[in-house]
Design a protein around this motif. Structure first.
Motif, PDB file in Angstrom:
ATOM      1  N   ALA A  77       0.832  -1.091   0.018  1.00 58.01           N
ATOM      2  CA  ALA A  77       0.107   0.016  -0.029  1.00 58.01           C
ATOM      3  C   ALA A  77       1.086   1.341  -0.032  1.00 58.01           C
ATOM      4  O   ALA A  77       2.085   1.272   0.080  1.00 58.01           O
ATOM      5  N   SER A  83      -0.356  -1.235   4.680  1.00 57.30           N
ATOM      6  CA  SER A  83       0.605  -2.473   4.311  1.00 57.30           C
ATOM      7  C   SER A  83       0.598  -3.150   5.417  1.00 57.30           C
ATOM      8  O   SER A  83       0.487  -4.344   5.030  1.00 57.30           O
ATOM      9  N   ASN A  92      -6.882  -7.003   1.580  1.00 56.02           N
ATOM     10  CA  ASN A  92      -6.463  -5.823   0.976  1.00 56.02           C
ATOM     11  C   ASN A  92      -7.048  -4.333   1.786  1.00 56.02           C
ATOM     12  O   ASN A  92      -7.996  -4.624   2.653  1.00 56.02           O
ATOM     13  N   THR A  93      -6.260  -3.491   1.620  1.00 56.22           N
ATOM     14  CA  THR A  93      -6.534  -2.254   2.206  1.00 56.22           C
ATOM     15  C   THR A  93      -8.090  -1.846   2.197  1.00 56.22           C
ATOM     16  O   THR A  93      -8.653  -1.601   3.421  1.00 56.22           O
ATOM     17  N   ASN A 312       6.162   0.622   1.767  1.00 56.45           N
ATOM     18  CA  ASN A 312       5.426   1.490   0.615  1.00 56.45           C
ATOM     19  C   ASN A 312       6.759   2.089   0.096  1.00 56.45           C
ATOM     20  O   ASN A 312       7.993   1.745   0.550  1.00 56.45           O
ATOM     21  N   VAL A 338      -0.614   6.318  -5.351  1.00 54.93           N
ATOM     22  CA  VAL A 338      -0.945   5.000  -5.915  1.00 54.93           C
ATOM     23  C   VAL A 338      -0.108   4.887  -7.241  1.00 54.93           C
ATOM     24  O   VAL A 338      -0.091   3.914  -7.828  1.00 54.93           O
ATOM     25  N   ILE A 343       4.148   2.535  -4.354  1.00 50.78           N
ATOM     26  CA  ILE A 343       3.724   1.190  -3.970  1.00 50.78           C
ATOM     27  C   ILE A 343       4.495   0.040  -4.404  1.00 50.78           C
ATOM     28  O   ILE A 343       4.301  -1.034  -4.093  1.00 50.78           O
ATOM     29  N   TRP A 412      -5.915  -0.730  -5.089  1.00 48.29           N
ATOM     30  CA  TRP A 412      -5.395   0.159  -4.081  1.00 48.29           C
ATOM     31  C   TRP A 412      -6.365   0.956  -3.638  1.00 48.29           C
ATOM     32  O   TRP A 412      -7.122   1.293  -4.459  1.00 48.29           O
TER      33      TRP A 412
END
Lengths: 505, 505
Positions: A77, A83, A92-93, A312, A338, A343, A412
């Motif tokens: 992330a 992350s 996932n985030t 990250n 992003v 990332i 993301w």
């Protein structure tokens, strides 16, 4: 039957069984660097050695790459807690909802003020191993499963999974038997033993690193102290012939970028901030080398998996030398974005007997994949979780680096304002999706989409959205269908007081 | 031979052997209270229940005494680090040379200024598990030996073995696999979770307790937080069927005497300071009860030894209600003093299957005896040490409480100025020796001796020195011959700049 025969037979059988069982259970070290960019190393992760690769010195990473597999398309992330929670939960985030970094202080969203949006309804107290804690994601962690299966689990360094006053602040609640220095803080107050790592009246803050009192007042750099404590901690399971999991989570390379005096003379030609940053990298790399040497000395290197990863992209906005957003070139932008600079991570996996040394894979993987992968590495199956995981094991890839899978989508989602406006592209209120070589970026603020082909345009310079309306629509639909299904937090519109609706048909 | 037979036989043999081995290795918990006086309990340690026994509420201690053996003549040193180092090393204070409490700060003797003496050449950086650290005693600790023998070793709470910047500041260097909250500090900054146990900018000091971030901002009293962490930590060895050693070392009852709100209503009739102190006692006792309940629930109570002890006498000079030096009555003086109030401790040992419940012994023992005792309890023999120990195992006494040994001498030696002058009798620059019922106290400042018969005069009210010159001479000679042999530190005379000579013939 003679007694000696019984004893002999039983020794052979039981000894053999135990030995076989032990041989099946490798030690696993996750070497997790903080805020390390894809280019913050002398080991090239692109097709060629870049000017940045030529600045930094990471001989241990080079050694690890020679002994393992390099991942050129590994993702995390854009900021750290998201992350780290994905790592610990396999989610996932957008699914776990910890979409921004968590404050060490309880009930304190870290979002910046914005004219258009209120703070999204995200889990700003982080990850919790028990249910019912407000603004947390309740989940089973993989270290807990490792511990339950008999692994000796050790956390060293930055944890940053939950705020003070919640169970998630304490690695001992997350499945770790030993915790050195981990807590609610997302960064160190000071790298210097001379400053007691921030535990001095006057310079003390919520970021002071706990548990390193024997180094106070010495010239032991934080990275070095954590490494020594890590080696001491894993000596116990090694001496007992127990498998261990070491979460070696350095605070380096996070700001404050303080020079490590041991290496500063290597970077005399750089501007002072970049030189300091380079020493943080070299100190981190020394730690990796020290760990590898220690494993060899103890005779367990051949049964120890090492996974190198960052949480990250490299910081590219402040506290670094050079023009903003050039620090991860050829990648665009950096931490918080992003775009690829925020990332894409330097990732290497060494697994003796399984992974062939010096191999490279270009297949994309993402941080939530570590959860099922590590459990598979440890031979743990049919485990029970309170959450649904999104990650996929990359063990098959480790066995065959040429395997490709271009139909999977990575997502993301940062419905947050991480930092002030205009810090760089892809920062604040963005969602993104990668599928094959295509990557779509969606601005939650404007609704604008960008489309890039990463195979031909790693720098995300050429927006192909206008000529690819169908592809954009398909990717946008998939992206937000998934986020909607996950009940992902969305920015709250000031005009309506309601979360932005998911832009799905 | 059929396969099933082999498997069956081997299972029986190996299963049986392992089981037998495990049964032989008991878990051991040392429940060490800080600054707890001999009378700070509802369990009477004297021949009768005293007014103090009637104030305090310690039902768990009463329960422990019913299930174990009570020691009415158990001793420690008059202040904490000397006791704790004696415990960890098996050496007498005069032998290890850590004769006063150690500052958390490096190279900082804690002695008060004096007109007559300079600071003695004592080990003011404490205990070190490695050689060569200035002003430390280098020694092998018993937790290290337990760990080496396969015990899962856990330290929780106050350590206070060495100053910051030395290896002794870190329990992980002392043989502990897990450390919760232990460091160089000799006291807590705050008992309150609301104050982050002192980890708040503004109220932060070197005494802030590390490692309890998940309780920050909550109303969890320090004693409670440490107990919960201790139970979590020993869950690991219990679930793995490994023997464990738990060093449950509470910060309570040390100053600051802050009321524990959970119990304050029990003590409405006391003056506020005494009421607060009583709540610290009751919270400590709840911790003991919680641990006992937990062991029972986990099914390991019958294989777990619990040793209850304090590290020095109850504070009797400040921060307590009532007239100074009355807080340990019938004993004279309190913490810091070589009189009984400063050194006699409430001690109970529960050892299921070995110690008969509800028994009492009047035989004297001392804190350095714990070292060989605990190793003997764990079945560890022929261990190698870098130091000569002075302690004697009291395992024989546990097996037979009526055993008496009146020829052994116990020694106390404090060539330091712990606190300002005239705080109370027996405080600052004293040595003492007990042999049988006789106790001789020697003032290093004046050379004056006092002699008491503890059997008839537990309060040390009637000095018998003048009528017993021979006995005084013999005891003085033995005391200082021993201290000389140990090369004990002595106060440095300002007039000569040299250590006071040992007053031996």
């Amino acid at each position: 039957m003679k007694n000696w025969l019984i004893v002999f037979i039983s020794s052979v059988i039981v000894g053999g069984t135990l030995h076989a069982q032990k041989a099946k259970r490798p030690n696993i070290i996750l070497f997790l660097v903080d805020d390390m960019g894809w280019q913050d190393t002398s080991e090239p992760f692109w097709k060629e050695k870049t000017p940045l690769n030529k600045i930094y010195r990471t001989p241990s990473m080079e050694r690890l790459a020679k002994e393992g597999m390099k991942f050129t398309n590994a993702y995390a992330a854009p900021v750290c807690t998201p992350s780290r929670v994905s790592l610990m939960t396999g989610m996932n985030t957008g699914h776990h909802g910890v979409t921004n970094w968590t404050s060490p202080l309880l009930n304190t969203p870290t979002d910046q003020k914005d004219d258009q949006f209120e703070t999204a309804d995200w889990n700003y107290n982080g990850l919790s191993p028990v249910p019912g804690v407000p603004y947390t994601i309740y989940a089973t962690t993989f270290p807990q499963l490792l511990k339950d299966a008999g692994y000796f689990t050790v956390h060293v360094g930055k944890a940053h999974w939950g705020s003070q006053g919640t169970p998630g602040a304490n690695p001992n609640n997350m499945g770790f038997i030993v915790n050195i220095g981990g807590g609610a803080a997302g960064q160190e107050q000071s790298y210097y033993g001379e400053e007691n790592y921030g535990n001095k009246p006057g310079i003390y803050s919520v970021r002071a690193t706990p548990g390193l009192q024997d180094y106070y007042g010495t010239n032991t750099f934080l990275t070095e102290a954590l490494t020594r404590e890590a080696l001491k901690a894993i000596e116990t399971p090694i001496s007992r012939n127990e498998p261990f999991y070491l979460n070696m989570a350095h605070f380096a390379l996070h700001v404050p970028v303080q020079p490590d005096p041991r290496f500063i003379e290597h970077y005399k030609d750089l501007d002072p901030e970049e030189a300091a940053y380079a020493t943080l990298i070299e100190g981190m790399d020394k730690s990796l080398g020290d760990i590898m040497d220690f494993l060899k000395k103890k005779g367990v290197a051949e049964n120890t998996i090492i996974i190198f990863m960052s949480d990250n992209g490299g910081l590219s906005i402040t506290n670094r030398g050079g023009k903003p957003n050039t620090q991860n070139q050829p990648l665009k932008a950096g931490k918080g974005s992003v775009n690829e600079g925020g990332i894409r991570e330097p990732m290497i996996v060494k697994w003796p007997g399984v992974v062939r040394g010096g191999t490279v894979t270009n297949q994309y993987v993402i941080i939530e994949d570590f959860f099922p992968t590590i459990l598979e590495m440890a031979g743990i199956k049919n485990y029970k979780l309170v959450q649904q995981i999104d990650g996929q094991s990359f063990v098959p890839l480790l066995k065959n680096p040429n395997q490709t899978q271009n139909t999977r989508s990575l997502i993301w989602h940062i419905p947050n304002k991480w930092i002030k406006d205009d810090a760089g592209p892809g920062i604040n209120y963005y969602s993104a999706i990668r599928k094959g070589d295509w990557k779509l970026i969606y601005s939650l603020r404007t609704g604008k989409t960008e489309l890039y082909n990463l195979k031909t345009d790693i720098g995300e310079e050429k927006d192909l959205a206008s000529g690819n309306a169908d592809r954009c629509r398909l990717l946008t639909t998939e992206l937000f269908h998934q986020l909607k299904e996950w009940k992902a937090p969305m920015p709250v519109e000031k005009t309506t007081g309601k979360p932005l609706p998911f832009p799905v048909e």
